[in-house]
Design an enzyme around this catalytic site. Structure first.
Site, PDB file in Angstrom:
ATOM      1  N   TYR A  40      77.829   0.490  68.221  1.00  4.15           N
ATOM      2  CA  TYR A  40      77.679  -0.960  68.078  1.00  4.15           C
ATOM      3  C   TYR A  40      76.555  -1.338  67.116  1.00  4.15           C
ATOM      4  O   TYR A  40      76.662  -2.269  66.340  1.00  4.15           O
ATOM      5  CB  TYR A  40      77.397  -1.553  69.467  1.00  4.15           C
ATOM      6  N   HIS A  77      53.444   2.696  70.103  1.00  2.00           N
ATOM      7  CA  HIS A  77      52.775   2.402  71.380  1.00  2.00           C
ATOM      8  C   HIS A  77      52.054   1.065  71.253  1.00  2.00           C
ATOM      9  O   HIS A  77      51.301   0.859  70.299  1.00  2.00           O
ATOM     10  CB  HIS A  77      51.778   3.521  71.696  1.00  2.00           C
ATOM     11  N   HIS A 130      48.528   0.226  81.492  1.00  2.12           N
ATOM     12  CA  HIS A 130      48.232   0.585  80.099  1.00  2.12           C
ATOM     13  C   HIS A 130      49.102  -0.189  79.087  1.00  2.12           C
ATOM     14  O   HIS A 130      48.597  -1.050  78.389  1.00  2.12           O
ATOM     15  CB  HIS A 130      48.403   2.104  79.953  1.00  2.12           C
ATOM     16  N   GLU A 136      45.856   8.919  71.143  1.00  2.00           N
ATOM     17  CA  GLU A 136      47.134   9.219  71.812  1.00  2.00           C
ATOM     18  C   GLU A 136      47.995  10.202  71.028  1.00  2.00           C
ATOM     19  O   GLU A 136      49.204  10.281  71.247  1.00  2.00           O
ATOM     20  CB  GLU A 136      47.928   7.929  72.060  1.00  2.00           C
ATOM     21  N   HIS A 156      50.215  -2.498  73.524  1.00  2.00           N
ATOM     22  CA  HIS A 156      49.716  -3.094  74.767  1.00  2.00           C
ATOM     23  C   HIS A 156      50.234  -4.536  74.799  1.00  2.00           C
ATOM     24  O   HIS A 156      49.464  -5.477  74.919  1.00  2.00           O
ATOM     25  CB  HIS A 156      48.187  -3.105  74.794  1.00  2.00           C
ATOM     26  N   TYR A 207      71.809  -6.864  80.733  1.00  2.00           N
ATOM     27  CA  TYR A 207      72.544  -5.713  80.179  1.00  2.00           C
ATOM     28  C   TYR A 207      71.804  -5.019  79.035  1.00  2.00           C
ATOM     29  O   TYR A 207      71.996  -3.834  78.763  1.00  2.00           O
ATOM     30  CB  TYR A 207      73.965  -6.124  79.774  1.00  2.00           C
TER      31      TYR A 207
HETATM   32  P1  13P Z   1      43.581   4.548  69.389  1.00  2.00           P
HETATM   33  O1  13P Z   1      42.839   3.452  68.612  1.00  2.00           O
HETATM   34  O2  13P Z   1      42.728   5.782  69.539  1.00  2.00           O
HETATM   35  O3  13P Z   1      44.924   4.783  68.804  1.00  2.00           O
HETATM   36  O4  13P Z   1      43.755   4.028  70.876  1.00  2.00           O
HETATM   37  C1  13P Z   1      44.304   2.776  71.152  1.00  2.00           C
HETATM   38  C2  13P Z   1      45.172   2.837  72.356  1.00  2.00           C
HETATM   39  O5  13P Z   1      46.037   1.996  72.486  1.00  2.00           O
HETATM   40  C3  13P Z   1      44.987   3.899  73.368  1.00  2.00           C
HETATM   41  O6  13P Z   1      46.050   3.934  74.244  1.00  2.00           O
END
Ligand code: 13P
Length: 215
Positions: A212, A96, A159, A77, A98, A117
């Site tokens: 804040y 990022h 995703h 990514e 999941h 809020y």
């Molecule tokens: P990578 O291990 O290549 O970072 O990919 C994991 C991932 O969450 C892809 O969206």
């Protein structure tokens, strides 16, 4: 020398944060990735490596043209990390994950409305959900950038979630906040239709949030 020390400290921070995300239940296995701006470059976690197996030396240093400066295989990514850092000078770090509740809502393609809020913590009156695109593609990065317009977090359909901040602590803190908001929204949906705050009510919150937050 000072520059090298900082870079090594940044590499250590990325490893520690990757482990922390697993501890917090925001990531499992090798899912997710993190980046940190470093001068004219950025550091990013390696692809497909479990956080438990990561070392500071595994972090990949890249430039904004997408070239690897040091390291082997950057996160798949790297495009959205690069594009967010390149187009948003106020952002120093991108996370990022999941995480379970954000990903559940993302799998329904649902944006999170201002049912609470604290939605304003992500920068606006909703947390948008970017349309689906294959992981690692420029199309996914383009969708993510649009969903992040005037925001610091978004969902990615089918995703997961992206959260960004001035530094790694701020980005990680926002990822935790967005995941709990997604959990609260999901729970509220189990028993009814949540009340949605008006634009005027959310503008009031955003005004009150100015100055804040403590670093
Ligand atoms: P990578 O291990 O290549 O970072 O990919 C994991 C991932 O969450 C892809 O969206």
């Amino acid at each position: 020398m000072q520059e090298e020390m900082t870079e090594y400290a940044f590499r250590q921070k990325l490893v520690a944060a990757s482990l922390r995300l697993v501890e917090l239940g925001l990531n499992r296995g090798a899912a997710g990735n993190l980046s940190l701006r470093h001068g004219k470059h950025f550091l990013i976690t390696p692809s497909a490596l479990l956080p438990e197996a990561m070392h500071p030396e595994d972090m990949v240093l890249m430039d904004f043209s997408g070239k690897v400066v040091t390291g082997e295989r950057p996160s798949s990514e790297w495009r959205f990390h690069r594009d967010i850092l390149a187009s948003r000078p106020e952002i120093g770090s991108v996370v990022h994950v999941h995480s379970p509740f954000a990903t559940t809502l993302a799998c329904l393609g649902r944006e999170v409305p201002p049912f609470h809020y604290m939605i304003a913590a992500a920068g606006g009156t909703s947390i948008r959900c970017a349309p689906y695109a294959l992981f690692g593609t420029q199309a996914l990065s383009d969708h993510a950038l649009a969903a992040l317009h005037d925001r610091r977090a978004c969902l990615l359909a089918n995703h997961g979630m992206i959260a960004a901040g001035r530094d790694l602590d701020e980005a990680l803190g926002l990822a935790v906040e967005v995941e709990s908001l997604c959990e609260q929204y999901w729970r509220a949906l189990q028993i009814g239709e949540p009340n949605i705050l008006s634009d005027a009510e959310m503008n009031e919150v955003m005004e009150k949030f100015r100055g804040y937050w403590r670093r």
